[in-house]
Structures are given as structure tokens and as C-alpha cells.
Design a protein around this motif. Structure first.
Motif, PDB file in Angstrom:
ATOM      1  N   VAL A 145      -9.912   7.744  -6.281  1.00 55.17           N
ATOM      2  CA  VAL A 145      -8.791   8.282  -5.523  1.00 55.17           C
ATOM      3  C   VAL A 145      -9.330   8.988  -4.288  1.00 55.17           C
ATOM      4  O   VAL A 145     -10.057   9.980  -4.397  1.00 55.17           O
ATOM      5  N   LEU A 158      -9.299   0.215   1.722  1.00 55.85           N
ATOM      6  CA  LEU A 158      -7.948  -0.316   1.555  1.00 55.85           C
ATOM      7  C   LEU A 158      -7.288  -0.786   2.843  1.00 55.85           C
ATOM      8  O   LEU A 158      -6.436  -1.676   2.812  1.00 55.85           O
ATOM      9  N   SER A 282      -1.883  -3.257  -2.866  1.00 52.41           N
ATOM     10  CA  SER A 282      -2.376  -2.434  -3.966  1.00 52.41           C
ATOM     11  C   SER A 282      -3.664  -3.004  -4.544  1.00 52.41           C
ATOM     12  O   SER A 282      -3.789  -4.210  -4.771  1.00 52.41           O
ATOM     13  N   THR A 287      -7.090   4.078  -4.701  1.00 52.31           N
ATOM     14  CA  THR A 287      -5.862   4.470  -4.018  1.00 52.31           C
ATOM     15  C   THR A 287      -6.130   5.719  -3.196  1.00 52.31           C
ATOM     16  O   THR A 287      -7.228   6.287  -3.252  1.00 52.31           O
ATOM     17  N   ALA A 293      -3.910   9.139   3.202  1.00 57.89           N
ATOM     18  CA  ALA A 293      -2.925   8.058   3.088  1.00 57.89           C
ATOM     19  C   ALA A 293      -1.885   8.083   4.193  1.00 57.89           C
ATOM     20  O   ALA A 293      -1.390   7.028   4.603  1.00 57.89           O
ATOM     21  N   VAL A 328      -1.291   2.756 -10.499  1.00 57.58           N
ATOM     22  CA  VAL A 328      -1.479   2.804  -9.047  1.00 57.58           C
ATOM     23  C   VAL A 328      -0.314   2.137  -8.332  1.00 57.58           C
ATOM     24  O   VAL A 328       0.224   2.662  -7.347  1.00 57.58           O
ATOM     25  N   LYS A 329       0.106   0.995  -8.818  1.00 59.11           N
ATOM     26  CA  LYS A 329       1.203   0.270  -8.173  1.00 59.11           C
ATOM     27  C   LYS A 329       2.496   1.082  -8.237  1.00 59.11           C
ATOM     28  O   LYS A 329       3.248   1.152  -7.251  1.00 59.11           O
ATOM     29  N   GLU A 332       2.073   4.094  -5.756  1.00 60.29           N
ATOM     30  CA  GLU A 332       2.091   3.725  -4.345  1.00 60.29           C
ATOM     31  C   GLU A 332       3.483   3.303  -3.896  1.00 60.29           C
ATOM     32  O   GLU A 332       3.898   3.606  -2.759  1.00 60.29           O
TER      33      GLU A 332
END
Length: 369
Positions: A145, A158, A282, A287, A293, A328-329, A332
Motif C-alpha cells: 500500500v 500503477l 486494479s 494500491t 492516490a 483492493v478492487k 478502489e
């Protein structure tokens, strides 16, 4: 299947706390050598972030460090005209209390087992489930993370998105122990935020919990390299204060007196943001949260969004203990929608501040109709 959190800021620590409450192991890696390695900045307006602190079981402790009087606000024009004054009753609900960032960070740190945060671990890279640090050490992870802020080193795993300059440059100064050293200025600023808007410039003075008044002088519609041409000699604090006063021609003498009274801490800051509504495909094992982010203009949303990110991701991982990709999905999907709205609102507010009639537009914002 270790959960590795890079960055011991508010979002990373909120995630660590929610995981801890739910009996899930995690490790926080922080590049700083200790919690006291550097200053943590000024006051934060915590509103939606209170939901995260409630999930973390820390609301009672939060109320002990929150400053309800910090909700006070005074809005003025550069010529000295008072446009708005809001004084908070002592018994008012803590809807948007101010809290010292360092106090909030310490609250989160103190809520974690001592060995959960590994200090002095500067993250450099990650691949195939292995983290690498600047000192040559490595560690394994099942989920990484990135909670490592605006200049995140995890983000490139990412997305290629990078922070871009917004046209705002800020010089931070301050007056320590203002009630004792400058009682007249202390009375003028009041208990919360003192906001002065001019043409293409603003001055925001905010009382901190330690008695210091932190002052940010913003110059809008300026280039990223503006500091190099501004004539502000940052290596000479007295001359820097004098130059700042020169850059505010026609401003009421009370406001320039605030600058003249500041100590020798003079810090330039260029304001950058990530694209509002940034998303990425994803990934099952990486993440991001907080500024890593969704870096947005500093108008009161960033810290709240980071706290909520940490809590939401922690709850998703608790609900999908054996399925990090699903957690995570789920996280997000919610985070992208929530923070896109906050980023657009923040961008709108910054555009308002950059406008020639910022004072009147801001007054209309606070007093619609």
C-alpha cells in the motif's frame, strides 16, 4: 501474506489502526528516523475524516485534542474591510474542529503496537513480492500500500501520472507564542483562521495548538519557477520578510504587520496536484491511498480523504481476509468515486481563489443567498 504500508502519514496509520483493531497483521515502513524527525505542519480541519476515526475506535481521544474554537473564521479584503466573522460558541458541536497534525499523527501512532512502524526504512522499489530499501535491506509482502505522499515512489507501479503545478506558490512564515509576544496581533487573528484576499494574492493566518500562528502567503497564477524570479531572498529571513511586504502593495498595514512580526522560518512551497478523477487498472498486490492516490489543492479535503482511505481499505481487507485482490478492487471503486468529487470541489475552490473577485465570490460561498 504480509500487508506492507509505505508511509507513516495519517492515511497509512489509519489503515494500520483499522487492521490492528480487526486482528490483521501489517507493517508500516517510514523513511523518517523517528516520529520527531521533522515538523508535521499546521492545523487540519477534520470533518468527514471523523468517520475514519470512529471506525478506528479513536473518537474519544480525538475529542481530547480537537480545538472547537479553531472553527472560528474571519474573512477580509486586502484594504482591511471585514467581510465575514464567524465565532463558534463554546458548546457548539465539533463539526469541523481544527487539530494539530502532529497531535493527530501521535494519536494514531500511540494506538498501534510499538513494533508495527519500522522507522528509517526509505522505500526504493518493489517487485515479485519483495520490497527494497535505501539501506540495502529488503522485506516480503503480499499486498503493498503506497501511503507515501505527493512524491510517491509506489505510484509508478500503477500509473504514469505525476503531480503538476497549479499556478499557486506559497510562502510559509509564522509567529511563535503570539499571545505573549504580540497580543494585539493575537486578538486580531482570533482563535481560528484569519483569511485576507487580494488581487491574485491571499494571506491565511491560522492559530496552532502550540500558540504559534502559521501564516501562508499565496501568489496565484504564477509559474512553477516563480520563486527564482520573485526576489525573495530565502537565505536572509529579515530581507525575505521585507520583500514579502513589498509584494503586497496597498494592503492594510495590519496585515503587513503580521509578516513583519514573523520569526526566521521562511519556507517556499509550490502547490501541485494529480489529475482530478485519476484512476488506474486494479492490481492484485498494490494500491494507493492519500496524496499518493489523489493529491489535490490544499483547501481542507486532503487529510480527510486520506483518513477515509485508510479506514475504507482496512474494512475491505477485514471483509476479504483471504482475498486481497477483491479487497483492493472494492476499496478502489469506492475511493475513486469519493475522492474524484473531493478533488473537483477542491479544484473549483482554488479556481475561485485565483479569480479577480475572489473575496466576493468566497463570501457568497460561505453565505449563499
Amino acid at each position: 501474506m504480509t500487508i506492507a504500508i509505505v508511509g507513516a502519514g495519517l492515511g497509512g496509520l489509519a489503515l494500520a489502526r483499522v487492521l490492528h483493531v480487526n486482528g490483521i497483521d501489517a507493517v508500516v515502513y517510514e523513511r523518517e528516523s523517528s516520529r520527531a524527525a521533522r515538523g508535521q505542519g499546521g492545523m487540519l480541519d477534520i470533518h468527514s475524516g471523523q468517520r475514519a476515526l470512529r471506525v478506528a475506535g479513536l473518537m474519544e481521544q480525538f475529542h481530547e485534542i480537537a480545538r472547537g474554537e479553531g472553527q472560528d473564521m474571519r474573512l477580509l479584503q486586502a484594504d482591511g474591510t471585514l467581510l465575514l466573522q464567524e465565532d463558534t460558541p463554546d458548546d457548539a458541536p465539533l463539526a469541523r474542529p481544527e487539530v494539530d497534525r502532529a497531535d493527530l499523527r501521535n494519536l494514531l501512532l500511540d494506538s498501534l503496537p510499538e513494533d508495527m512502524v519500522r522507522w528509517g526504512h526509505a522505500f526504493t522499489s518493489a517487485d515479485n513480492g519483495v520490497l527494497r530499501f535505501a539501506d540495502g535491506h529488503s522485506a516480503t509482502y503480499g499486498l503493498l500500500v503506497g501511503a507515501d505522499g505527493a512524491q510517491s515512489r509506489v505510484r509508478p507501479l500503477l500509473t504514469d501520472a505525476r503531480p503538476a503545478h497549479t499556478g499557486q506558490n506559497v510562502v510559509e512564515v509564522g509567529i511563535p507564542d503570539i499571545d505573549r509576544t504580540y497580543p494585539d496581533l493575537a486578538a486580531m487573528v482570533g482563535r481560528g483562521t484569519y483569511w485576507v484576499l487580494g488581487d491574485g494574492m491571499s494571506l491565511a493566518a491560522q492559530r496552532n495548538g502550540d500558540g504559534r500562528v502559521r501564516i501562508g502567503i499565496s501568489f496565484y497564477n504564477t509559474a512553477e519557477d516563480w520563486f527564482a524570479t520573485s526576489g525573495i531572498p530565502f537565505d536572509d529571513p529579515a530581507a525575505a520578510r521585507a520583500r514579502l511586504i513589498e509584494l503586497l502593495p496597498g494592503w492594510d498595514a495590519r496585515f503587513t504587520a503580521l509578516i513583519a512580526a514573523c520569526d526566521d522560518t521562511v519556507v517556499p512551497r509550490s502547490i501541485t496536484t494529480l489529475p482530478a478523477g485519476l484512476t488506474w487498472p486494479s492490481a492484485p498486490d498494490v494500491t494507493l491511498l492519500g496524496d499518493a492516490a489523489h493529491l489535490m489543492p490544499p483547501v481542507g479535503e486532503g487529510a480527510n480523504m486520506a483518513l477515509l482511505d485508510g479506514a475504507r481499505l482496512g474494512l475491505a481487507l477485514a471483509a476479504h481476509r483471504d482475498d486481497f485482490p477483491a479487497a483492493v478492487k472494492e476499496y478502489e471503486g469506492e475511493m475513486f468515486e469519493r475522492t474524484a468529487a473531493a478533488a473537483r470541489m477542491s479544484a473549483d475552490m482554488q479556481e475561485l481563489l485565483m479569480s479577480p473577485d475572489a473575496a466576493q465570490r468566497l463570501l457568497a460561498f460561505f453565505q449563499p443567498g
